[in-house]
Structures are given as C-alpha cells and as structure tokens.
Design an enzyme around this catalytic site. Structure first.
Site, PDB file in Angstrom:
ATOM      1  N   ASP A  13       0.804  -1.225   0.000  1.00 41.68           N
ATOM      2  CA  ASP A  13       0.000   0.000   0.000  1.00 41.68           C
ATOM      3  C   ASP A  13       0.836   1.273   0.000  1.00 41.68           C
ATOM      4  O   ASP A  13       0.411   2.303   0.517  1.00 41.68           O
ATOM      5  CB  ASP A  13      -0.966   0.012   1.206  1.00 41.68           C
ATOM      6  N   LYS A  16       2.346   1.690  -5.169  1.00 42.80           N
ATOM      7  CA  LYS A  16       3.061   1.107  -6.317  1.00 42.80           C
ATOM      8  C   LYS A  16       2.202   1.141  -7.571  1.00 42.80           C
ATOM      9  O   LYS A  16       2.705   1.367  -8.663  1.00 42.80           O
ATOM     10  CB  LYS A  16       3.457  -0.355  -6.032  1.00 42.80           C
ATOM     11  N   GLY A  42      -3.672  -5.616  -3.570  1.00 43.04           N
ATOM     12  CA  GLY A  42      -4.771  -4.765  -4.017  1.00 43.04           C
ATOM     13  C   GLY A  42      -4.177  -3.485  -4.553  1.00 43.04           C
ATOM     14  O   GLY A  42      -3.666  -2.674  -3.799  1.00 43.04           O
ATOM     15  N   HIS A  43      -4.162  -3.332  -5.851  1.00 40.17           N
ATOM     16  CA  HIS A  43      -3.597  -2.128  -6.442  1.00 40.17           C
ATOM     17  C   HIS A  43      -4.720  -1.250  -6.969  1.00 40.17           C
ATOM     18  O   HIS A  43      -5.445  -1.643  -7.873  1.00 40.17           O
ATOM     19  CB  HIS A  43      -2.632  -2.494  -7.571  1.00 40.17           C
ATOM     20  N   GLN A 177       2.877  -6.272  -2.453  1.00 43.64           N
ATOM     21  CA  GLN A 177       3.271  -6.154  -1.036  1.00 43.64           C
ATOM     22  C   GLN A 177       4.523  -5.271  -0.896  1.00 43.64           C
ATOM     23  O   GLN A 177       4.735  -4.402  -1.718  1.00 43.64           O
ATOM     24  CB  GLN A 177       3.490  -7.539  -0.389  1.00 43.64           C
TER      25      GLN A 177
HETATM   26  P1  IMP Z   1      -1.239 -12.983   3.332  1.00 46.21           P
HETATM   27  O1  IMP Z   1      -0.296 -12.503   2.292  1.00 46.21           O
HETATM   28  O2  IMP Z   1      -2.683 -12.968   2.882  1.00 46.21           O
HETATM   29  O3  IMP Z   1      -0.854 -14.288   3.901  1.00 46.21           O
HETATM   30  O4  IMP Z   1      -1.167 -11.928   4.535  1.00 46.21           O
HETATM   31  C1  IMP Z   1       0.000 -11.790   5.324  1.00 46.21           C
HETATM   32  C2  IMP Z   1       0.150 -10.362   5.816  1.00 46.21           C
HETATM   33  O5  IMP Z   1       0.463  -9.522   4.723  1.00 46.21           O
HETATM   34  C3  IMP Z   1      -1.115  -9.755   6.454  1.00 46.21           C
HETATM   35  O6  IMP Z   1      -0.704  -8.885   7.480  1.00 46.21           O
HETATM   36  C4  IMP Z   1      -1.746  -8.988   5.300  1.00 46.21           C
HETATM   37  O7  IMP Z   1      -2.569  -7.938   5.746  1.00 46.21           O
HETATM   38  C5  IMP Z   1      -0.509  -8.472   4.600  1.00 46.21           C
HETATM   39  N1  IMP Z   1      -0.696  -8.235   3.166  1.00 46.21           N
HETATM   40  C6  IMP Z   1      -0.698  -9.153   2.168  1.00 46.21           C
HETATM   41  N2  IMP Z   1      -0.848  -8.554   0.976  1.00 46.21           N
HETATM   42  C7  IMP Z   1      -0.905  -7.229   1.211  1.00 46.21           C
HETATM   43  C8  IMP Z   1      -1.010  -6.078   0.366  1.00 46.21           C
HETATM   44  O8  IMP Z   1      -1.062  -6.159  -0.860  1.00 46.21           O
HETATM   45  N3  IMP Z   1      -1.039  -4.865   0.991  1.00 46.21           N
HETATM   46  C9  IMP Z   1      -0.941  -4.742   2.334  1.00 46.21           C
HETATM   47  N4  IMP Z   1      -0.824  -5.789   3.168  1.00 46.21           N
HETATM   48  C10 IMP Z   1      -0.814  -7.016   2.607  1.00 46.21           C
HETATM   49 MG    MG Z   2      -2.618  -2.565  -1.693  1.00 47.21          MG
END
Ligand code: IMP
Ligand code: MG
Length: 332
Positions: A13, A16, A42-43, A177
């Site tokens: 977030d 990007k 989530g972009h 991420q």
């Molecule tokens: P997972 O990737 O769904 O296993 O989540 C692991 C951790 O990464 C959690 O704290 C999520 O909220 C965080 N996370 C995963 N993808 C994103 C992203 O695209 N943006 C922000 N946080 C993310």
């Molecule tokens: Mg995002």
C-alpha cells in the site's frame, strides 16, 4: 533495451499501482511482469478518472500491454476469471489476449483458502488476507503443490517465463506487497509468504545484467494491515493521518494501522534492492495534518523533514540517483 522494476519498501500500500500506471503511460513497454504474491494484493489505480482495483492481475493489462504472471507468483483461477471480467466490463480491451501465465506458477486451491480462513477464524492467524497464500507457498516448498502446467483446461496462454522475458526488449517488473512483509526480511511471522523484492525479479528468469532502473516506493508515514500492534495507542495525530489518508485496505476493507516513517528500515531496504529512484508518496497528507516527524525525530516544517530524509538517503544509499516527492494520489 530497458528493464525497470517497481518495489514496495514498507508493508504494501505504498502506492506502487500509481507508479506502475505512470510508467506504462509514459513509456512504451513490450511486457509487464508481476513477480510475486497473488490475489492478496490490491492495487488501486485511476484511469480516465475511473477507479480500478486489481488484485491478481498485472496492471499492464489496463493499458493493453502484454502481461506475464511470473513463477514466484501464485494464482487463484476463479478470482482471476472474475477479475478479467471486471476489467472487460470497465471497457478494457484484449485482457485475455494479453495475459500470459508462466508454466511453473503455483495454483491456489480451495483447500488452501479454507485452511487460511480456519486459522484466522480460530485466532491462530497473523491477520492474513484469507487468500490461501501461506498454505499455497508452503505446498510449493514442500514439493506437493500444483503448477499451471498441470491445469487440464487452460483458459489462459501458458509460457516459459525465461523465454518470454528474453524475447522482449522493454520490460516493467511490477511488485506486490513490500519489504516489511517479505518472508525473509520482513517482521516475521507477520509477513506474507513470498519475497517481495529484487530476488523474486531475478528468480522470474531475468538476466540481471539487463536491469536499468529499480524504483522503490514508500510513503512519508507508514501503514500496516494485520495482527501485530503497529500503531501507538491513543495517538490523535496518527488517527488523523489514517482518516485524511483514507487508509483502508483495498483487498479486505480493514483499517490500516499507521505509524511514523522508520528511516533506518527504509535505508536497509533501499540497500538490499539497489534502488536507483525513490518515490515518497502521500506528502500532501502530512502537510494537511501539519505534523512533521519520523519515528524518532520531530521537525518544525515539512521542508526540514524533507531535507532530513534526503540527506540520510543520499549519504547512506549509494545507488540512489533521484528522490521524488508526491503530493497526489493520481500522479507522481
Ligand atoms: P497474506 O499474504 O494474505 O498471507 O497476509 C500476510 C500479511 O500480509 C497480512 O498482514 C496482510 O494484511 C498483509 N498483506 C498481504 N498482501 C498485502 C497487500 O497487498 N497490501 C498490504 N498488506 C498485505
Ligand atoms: Mg494494496
């Protein structure tokens, strides 16, 4: 020949999506490559004033550019199809034709999502996005996963990522991420299950001598979504940042915790990825709130904060050529 890379330097977030969109608008890329993660991302991007949110798909598709989902990514075929339809409904052309998937990309199965959900439901989770990410990467490394090449009825074009990358001149690698969520270098266990930096780019089949620009994206304050405590309690200023900055997760709708910029970590992540250009987003929000600080220092004006950050980065990070400060959610 150009290979540009966009990497998140905090906890996702960072903005990007906006940077990638800006790059594909202004530069002619032959290929965009998503190099890590899956539908946990989530972009949010704005195209002709329309808000578009993509999760598993590369942003290149929005601009009609051939786009590859690389081997360090994971895909959820149901969500992918829904997302393609969503882009088609938004009037975007040739989404299916432009989508390429690497033969060795792993598939998220229903049981992965069920397991992820269950762990979160019983309170043993780390606050994941419930997309099955932990279980699918575990199965990949346990050598019991399923790759795209094993999918019987393939709806999307399968390619060899190495050959595809080799065969294209101008490529943009799009990260998901950020380094604070990196499986090895993030705040374990509050991380995702992929490498979020340059190692995944190289592992996508790229000859690393081709790399030209590595663009690092950060915000002037930090946000994190998940179960660890990140935001100091009862901090009115950080609450204000959260509201003014609209800090709500685009995948799960959860409130993002906010904290001040950690310059030491930022320097570390810049060094680890040989970042050449740094983009610092959401400067407008800090100016609106009127509090100018990092995690350990306070300043009187925005200019002082900006100078402090610039000096630290320019003296400690040898690869940095340029720092850009962004004051808008739809342009750099
Ligand atoms: P997972 O990737 O769904 O296993 O989540 C692991 C951790 O990464 C959690 O704290 C999520 O909220 C965080 N996370 C995963 N993808 C994103 C992203 O695209 N943006 C922000 N946080 C993310
Ligand atoms: Mg995002």
């Amino acid at each position: 020949m150009t290979v540009d890379i966009v990497i998140g330097l905090q906890y996702g977030d960072e903005g990007k999506g906006k940077v990638v969109l800006d790059k594909v608008k202004n530069k002619e890329y032959d290929l965009v490559v998503r190099f890590n993660g899956g539908p946990n991302a989530g972009h949010t991007v704005y195209n002709n004033n329309k808000e578009i949110v993509v999760h598993g798909l590369p942003i290149g598709l929005i601009y009609g550019i051939k786009s590859l989902i690389g081997p360090c990514c994971v895909i959820d075929l149901d969500k992918l199809e829904k997302e393609i339809k969503y882009l088609e409904e938004k009037g975007i052309k040739n989404v299916r034709e432009n989508l390429l998937i690497s033969n060795n990309t792993h598939i998220i199965k229903r049981e992965h999502i069920e397991e992820d959900n269950k762990r979160e439901d019983v309170g043993n989770g780390i606050g994941s996005t419930r997309s099955g990410i932990g279980p699918v990467y575990r199965d990949k490394h346990a050598r019991i996963g399923m790759r795209y090449e094993e999918v019987k009825e393939k709806k999307y074009k399968m390619v060899d990522a190495m050959k595809t990358i080799e065969g294209n001149d101008k490529i943009l690698f799009e990260g998901a991420q950020g380094m604070g969520l990196d499986i090895d270098w993030g705040d374990y266990p509050y991380v995702t299950s992929s490498n979020c930096g340059i190692s995944s780019v190289i592992n996508s089949g790229l000859d690393f001598n081709r790399i030209e620009n590595v663009i690092g994206v950060a915000k002037i304050y930090e946000t994190y979504v998940g179960n660890k405590v990140f935001q100091p309690e009862c901090n009115r200023e950080l609450e204000e940042i959260s509201e003014k900055g609209n800090e709500i997760g685009s995948t799960t709708g959860r409130k993002r915790q906010c904290n001040w910029l950690d310059t030491e970590k930022l320097v570390r992540y810049i060094k680890m990825n040989s970042i050449t250009e740094l983009i610092i987003n959401k400067c407008d929000i800090i100016e609106q709130v009127g509090i100018y600080r990092t995690i350990d220092l306070k300043f009187e004006t925005f200019e002082e904060l900006r100078t402090y950050i610039s000096v630290i980065i320019n003296t400690k990070c040898k690869t940095i050529k340029n720092i850009r400060w962004s004051y808008s959610s739809n342009k750099i």
